[in-house]
Design an enzyme around this catalytic site. Structure first.
Site, mmCIF file in Angstrom:
data_model
loop_
_atom_site.group_PDB
_atom_site.id
_atom_site.type_symbol
_atom_site.label_atom_id
_atom_site.label_comp_id
_atom_site.label_asym_id
_atom_site.label_seq_id
_atom_site.Cartn_x
_atom_site.Cartn_y
_atom_site.Cartn_z
ATOM 1 N N LYS A 10 0.838 -1.198 0.000
ATOM 2 C CA LYS A 10 0.000 0.000 0.000
ATOM 3 C C LYS A 10 0.885 1.266 0.000
ATOM 4 O O LYS A 10 2.105 1.178 0.212
ATOM 5 C CB LYS A 10 -0.926 -0.036 1.215
ATOM 6 N N TYR A 50 -12.280 -2.196 -3.513
ATOM 7 C CA TYR A 50 -12.827 -2.260 -2.150
ATOM 8 C C TYR A 50 -14.364 -2.214 -2.140
ATOM 9 O O TYR A 50 -14.952 -1.817 -1.127
ATOM 10 C CB TYR A 50 -12.245 -1.132 -1.301
ATOM 11 N N PHE A 58 -15.638 3.716 7.027
ATOM 12 C CA PHE A 58 -14.265 4.075 6.678
ATOM 13 C C PHE A 58 -13.987 4.016 5.175
ATOM 14 O O PHE A 58 -12.854 4.201 4.748
ATOM 15 C CB PHE A 58 -13.267 3.174 7.431
ATOM 16 N N ARG A 86 -1.892 -14.494 3.678
ATOM 17 C CA ARG A 86 -2.659 -13.843 4.760
ATOM 18 C C ARG A 86 -1.970 -14.075 6.104
ATOM 19 O O ARG A 86 -1.931 -13.186 6.949
ATOM 20 C CB ARG A 86 -4.099 -14.378 4.794
ATOM 21 N N THR A 92 -5.515 -7.738 10.334
ATOM 22 C CA THR A 92 -5.799 -6.446 9.694
ATOM 23 C C THR A 92 -5.289 -5.273 10.527
ATOM 24 O O THR A 92 -4.681 -4.340 10.001
ATOM 25 C CB THR A 92 -7.324 -6.292 9.483
ATOM 26 N N ARG A 103 2.496 -7.023 8.969
ATOM 27 C CA ARG A 103 1.806 -5.943 9.683
ATOM 28 C C ARG A 103 2.293 -5.851 11.128
ATOM 29 O O ARG A 103 2.393 -4.761 11.689
ATOM 30 C CB ARG A 103 0.297 -6.153 9.623
ATOM 31 N N ASN A 113 -1.943 -0.073 7.007
ATOM 32 C CA ASN A 113 -1.431 -1.378 7.437
ATOM 33 C C ASN A 113 -0.553 -2.064 6.386
ATOM 34 O O ASN A 113 -0.465 -3.288 6.317
ATOM 35 C CB ASN A 113 -2.569 -2.280 7.928
ATOM 36 N N HIS A 116 -1.854 -5.355 1.268
ATOM 37 C CA HIS A 116 -3.134 -6.019 0.986
ATOM 38 C C HIS A 116 -2.861 -7.397 0.408
ATOM 39 O O HIS A 116 -1.929 -7.574 -0.373
ATOM 40 C CB HIS A 116 -3.949 -5.229 -0.051
ATOM 41 N N GLU A 127 -9.466 -9.766 -8.114
ATOM 42 C CA GLU A 127 -8.483 -8.692 -7.939
ATOM 43 C C GLU A 127 -7.359 -8.789 -8.979
ATOM 44 O O GLU A 127 -6.902 -7.770 -9.494
ATOM 45 C CB GLU A 127 -7.929 -8.748 -6.514
HETATM 46 P P1 RTP Z 1 -7.025 -5.709 2.941
HETATM 47 O O1 RTP Z 1 -8.325 -5.998 2.242
HETATM 48 O O2 RTP Z 1 -6.553 -4.290 2.783
HETATM 49 O O3 RTP Z 1 -5.986 -6.716 2.595
HETATM 50 O O4 RTP Z 1 -7.221 -5.900 4.508
HETATM 51 P P2 RTP Z 1 -8.009 -7.048 5.253
HETATM 52 O O5 RTP Z 1 -8.582 -8.021 4.278
HETATM 53 O O6 RTP Z 1 -7.116 -7.571 6.318
HETATM 54 O O7 RTP Z 1 -9.165 -6.210 5.921
HETATM 55 P P3 RTP Z 1 -10.589 -5.793 5.329
HETATM 56 O O8 RTP Z 1 -11.620 -6.178 6.318
HETATM 57 O O9 RTP Z 1 -10.750 -6.260 3.924
HETATM 58 O O10 RTP Z 1 -10.494 -4.214 5.352
HETATM 59 C C1 RTP Z 1 -9.912 -3.506 4.265
HETATM 60 C C2 RTP Z 1 -9.085 -2.375 4.810
HETATM 61 O O11 RTP Z 1 -9.943 -1.405 5.394
HETATM 62 C C3 RTP Z 1 -9.286 -0.777 6.459
HETATM 63 N N1 RTP Z 1 -10.097 -0.873 7.652
HETATM 64 N N2 RTP Z 1 -10.282 0.128 8.461
HETATM 65 N N3 RTP Z 1 -11.211 1.779 10.570
HETATM 66 C C4 RTP Z 1 -11.512 0.505 10.564
HETATM 67 O O12 RTP Z 1 -12.140 -0.021 11.449
HETATM 68 C C5 RTP Z 1 -11.060 -0.319 9.451
HETATM 69 N N4 RTP Z 1 -11.354 -1.592 9.245
HETATM 70 C C6 RTP Z 1 -10.721 -1.951 8.099
HETATM 71 C C7 RTP Z 1 -7.962 -1.459 6.676
HETATM 72 O O13 RTP Z 1 -6.931 -0.659 6.119
HETATM 73 C C8 RTP Z 1 -8.115 -2.763 5.920
HETATM 74 O O14 RTP Z 1 -6.874 -3.209 5.423
HETATM 75 MG MG MG Z 2 -9.719 -7.469 2.596
#
Ligand code: RTP
Ligand code: MG
Length: 149
Positions: A10, A50, A58, A86, A92, A103, A113, A116, A127
């Site tokens: 990122k 996304y 967010f 992962r 996350t 992370r 973080n 991705h 993706e």
């Molecule tokens: P990513 O998609 O970026 O790989 O991350 P992830 O699967 O671990 O998490 P995901 O639930 O898909 O969330 C995507 C991104 O959104 C941001 N986020 N912010 N403020 C918050 O509570 C919050 N929750 C998620 C994070 O940057 C996360 O990577």
């Molecule tokens: Mg995700």
């Protein structure tokens, strides 16, 4: 074909010079790089990428962040690479991510973080197709022994 996943350093990871460190971890694990590019993500692409988080509070910040500077987009191939990546990334929220994960070692806040990675075979396919054209992905075999992919 072996399993493939979409991995992206990122904007915070690019700004903090972590591309090499992250690529090295996947290489040393034994996965194979089949595509990579430094790129600026458009708002349209960010919103598509996304889309599952469209209704979350967010979402706007997430799109602002991922378009705030260049990202390093990659496709990695290998056995069980989606789940393994992962695990290598960690949780996350970097504050909950274990030491030794990307992370856990380099992240500070959930909004920034570092990395991705696709979370399922369906999202990996979606993706990869969003970010790469077929002719940007390279199929090749490593001229090495059977201990590595
Ligand atoms: P990513 O998609 O970026 O790989 O991350 P992830 O699967 O671990 O998490 P995901 O639930 O898909 O969330 C995507 C991104 O959104 C941001 N986020 N912010 N403020 C918050 O509570 C919050 N929750 C998620 C994070 O940057 C996360 O990577
Ligand atoms: Mg995700």
């Amino acid at each position: 074909m072996a399993e493939r996943t979409f991995i992206m350093v990122k904007p915070d990871g690019v700004q903090r010079n972590l591309i090499g460190e992250i690529v090295a971890r996947f290489e040393k694990k034994g996965f194979q790089l089949v595509g990579a590019k430094l790129m600026q993500v458009s708002r349209e692409l960010a919103e598509q990428h996304y889309a599952e988080h469209k209704e979350r509070p967010f979402f706007g910040e997430l799109v602002d962040f991922i378009t705030s500077g260049p990202v390093f987009a990659m496709v990695w191939e290998g056995e069980n690479v989606i789940a393994a990546a992962r695990q290598m990334m960690g949780k996350t929220n970097p504050q909950e991510a274990a030491p030794g994960t990307i992370r856990g070692d380099f992240g500070l806040t959930v909004g920034k973080n570092v990395i991705h990675g696709s979370d399922s075979p369906q999202s990996a396919e979606r993706e990869i197709n969003l970010f790469f054209k077929e002719d940007e992905l390279v199929r090749y075999s490593k001229q090495i022994n059977a201990w590595l992919y």
